[in-house]
Motif scaffolding. Structure first.
Motif, short mmCIF file in Angstrom:
data_model
loop_
_atom_site.label_atom_id
_atom_site.label_comp_id
_atom_site.label_asym_id
_atom_site.label_seq_id
_atom_site.Cartn_x
_atom_site.Cartn_y
_atom_site.Cartn_z
N GLN A 149 0.83 -1.20 0.00
CA GLN A 149 0.00 0.00 0.00
C GLN A 149 0.87 1.25 0.00
O GLN A 149 0.58 2.22 -0.72
CB GLN A 149 -0.94 0.01 1.21
CG GLN A 149 -1.93 1.18 1.19
CD GLN A 149 -2.99 1.06 2.27
OE1 GLN A 149 -3.21 0.00 2.84
NE2 GLN A 149 -3.66 2.16 2.55
N ALA A 150 1.93 1.25 0.79
CA ALA A 150 2.83 2.40 0.83
C ALA A 150 3.50 2.62 -0.53
O ALA A 150 3.60 3.75 -1.01
CB ALA A 150 3.88 2.22 1.92
N GLY A 154 3.30 5.69 -3.24
CA GLY A 154 4.55 6.42 -3.39
C GLY A 154 5.00 7.11 -2.11
O GLY A 154 5.67 8.14 -2.15
N VAL A 155 4.63 6.53 -0.96
CA VAL A 155 4.97 7.13 0.33
C VAL A 155 6.28 6.54 0.85
O VAL A 155 6.35 5.34 1.10
CB VAL A 155 3.86 6.88 1.37
CG1 VAL A 155 4.19 7.62 2.67
CG2 VAL A 155 2.51 7.31 0.84
N LEU A 192 -1.86 6.05 5.88
CA LEU A 192 -1.91 5.68 4.47
C LEU A 192 -3.31 5.93 3.90
O LEU A 192 -3.44 6.36 2.74
CB LEU A 192 -1.52 4.21 4.29
CG LEU A 192 -0.07 3.85 4.61
CD1 LEU A 192 0.19 2.37 4.31
CD2 LEU A 192 0.91 4.72 3.83
N ASP A 193 -4.34 5.67 4.69
CA ASP A 193 -5.71 5.94 4.23
C ASP A 193 -5.92 7.43 3.98
O ASP A 193 -6.55 7.83 2.99
CB ASP A 193 -6.72 5.43 5.25
CG ASP A 193 -6.81 3.91 5.29
OD1 ASP A 193 -6.37 3.27 4.32
OD2 ASP A 193 -7.31 3.38 6.30
N GLU A 194 -5.41 8.27 4.89
CA GLU A 194 -5.54 9.72 4.73
C GLU A 194 -4.75 10.20 3.51
O GLU A 194 -5.19 11.10 2.78
CB GLU A 194 -5.05 10.42 5.99
CG GLU A 194 -5.96 10.19 7.20
CD GLU A 194 -5.33 10.66 8.50
OE1 GLU A 194 -4.19 11.20 8.44
OE2 GLU A 194 -5.95 10.49 9.56
N TYR A 195 -3.60 9.59 3.30
CA TYR A 195 -2.77 9.94 2.14
C TYR A 195 -3.51 9.59 0.85
O TYR A 195 -3.54 10.38 -0.11
CB TYR A 195 -1.45 9.18 2.22
CG TYR A 195 -0.34 9.72 1.34
CD1 TYR A 195 0.66 10.53 1.87
CD2 TYR A 195 -0.29 9.42 -0.01
CE1 TYR A 195 1.69 11.02 1.08
CE2 TYR A 195 0.74 9.90 -0.81
CZ TYR A 195 1.72 10.70 -0.26
OH TYR A 195 2.73 11.18 -1.07
N ASN A 233 2.14 14.80 -8.25
CA ASN A 233 2.64 14.00 -9.38
C ASN A 233 1.87 12.70 -9.53
O ASN A 233 1.54 12.29 -10.65
CB ASN A 233 4.13 13.71 -9.19
CG ASN A 233 5.01 14.92 -9.50
OD1 ASN A 233 4.51 15.98 -9.87
ND2 ASN A 233 6.31 14.76 -9.34
N ARG A 234 1.58 12.03 -8.42
CA ARG A 234 0.79 10.79 -8.50
C ARG A 234 -0.60 11.08 -9.04
O ARG A 234 -1.16 10.31 -9.83
CB ARG A 234 0.69 10.14 -7.12
CG ARG A 234 1.95 9.46 -6.65
CD ARG A 234 2.04 8.04 -7.16
NE ARG A 234 3.35 7.47 -6.89
CZ ARG A 234 3.63 6.19 -6.93
NH1 ARG A 234 2.70 5.32 -7.25
NH2 ARG A 234 4.85 5.75 -6.69
N ALA A 235 -1.18 12.19 -8.60
CA ALA A 235 -2.51 12.56 -9.07
C ALA A 235 -2.48 12.89 -10.56
O ALA A 235 -3.41 12.55 -11.30
CB ALA A 235 -3.03 13.75 -8.27
N ALA A 236 -1.42 13.55 -11.00
CA ALA A 236 -1.28 13.87 -12.43
C ALA A 236 -1.22 12.59 -13.25
O ALA A 236 -1.84 12.50 -14.32
CB ALA A 236 -0.03 14.72 -12.66
#
Length: 256
Positions: A149-150, A154-155, A192-195, A233-236
């Protein structure tokens, strides 16, 4: 104007690859790759670099198919669809671990689209360990599930540690299969859920505005980004995949 440097960075990120992977694939220094990606330098990426990335895209398709076959085999053997998650030590130095894990993620997504649940285990786990732990939890391997999940978000380890006010070593222990009594705490899963929620919100904003080219943040020369820059960047990437889903539109990326 087409941003060649940003295009290369976006393609690497989309394949879960690092500058170190590209450097290793071409047999060059990592510093050379970072110069190609640095918007403040005139050094431009060479054709061989894009050819290598194209090879990885083709390889990803083969790896994903193999993951699906392995998941189906695991169902026949264990009664559950299982995908493997790779740590650096699970693969030769010449193999990019990110690409293998992306294949596992894509296979899991394809199974989920068919309504099939699957579990995650570290690739180093043997069949005997899996069989002994089938009833332990729905994920079988909580450490692998947490790492997966991390990685998918990309965390980095350091950001999880900073958010929870703990050491990097503690987070690494949660992921380390040899530290079997050190499992990720509820606060880590909540983070991670909040991220993921923040990522979804940013993706929705980009889908509403539909910028083209899509704004993208360059890494520092040390290869780092802030939390918000990583989310952007991940959203893009996520927004671009949805926009290009019908094959009618091409979305470019540009450094901001």
């Amino acid at each position: 104007m087409f941003d060649l440097k940003c295009s290369m960075q976006a393609q690497l990120d989309n394949l879960w690859l690092k500058p170190e992977d590209l450097a290793g694939g071409l047999g060059i220094r990592v510093s050379s790759v970072r110069k190609w990606l640095d918007p403040e330098l005139d050094c431009m990426p060479v054709k061989d670099a894009f050819d290598w990335i194209s090879d990885q895209i083709e390889k990803l398709g083969d790896l994903t198919l193999q993951c699906l076959n392995d998941a189906n085999d695991s169902y026949e053997k264990f009664g559950q669809h299982i995908v493997r998650w790779y740590r650096d030590e699970d693969l030769p130095d010449t193999e990019p671990g990110g690409l293998y894990n992306l294949a596992s993620r894509l296979a899991a997504d394809q199974l989920a689209a068919k309504g099939i649940e699957c579990s995650t285990v570290y690739a180093s786990r043997d069949g005997e360990w899996i069989e002994q732990n089938l009833d332990f939890s729905p994920d079988i391997d909580l450490k692998a599930a947490f790492a997966a999940q991390a990685d998918a978000l990309g965390v980095p380890t350091s950001e999880i540690a900073a958010a929870l006010g703990i050491t990097n070593r503690s987070v690494k222990d949660w992921k380390n299969p040899k530290r079997d009594t050190m499992l990720p705490v509820d606060e880590a899963w909540d983070f991670l859920d909040e991220y993921a929620e923040a990522l979804d919100i940013r993706t929705a904003e980009l889908l509403e505005s539909m910028p083209n080219p899509m704004p993208y943040h360059p890494m520092t020369r040390l290869g780092t980004l802030t939390k918000q820059q990583r989310i952007d960047n991940r959203a893009a990437q996520a927004a671009a995949r949805q926009i290009m889903g019908d094959g009618k539109v091409v979305v470019d990326f540009v450094y901001v």
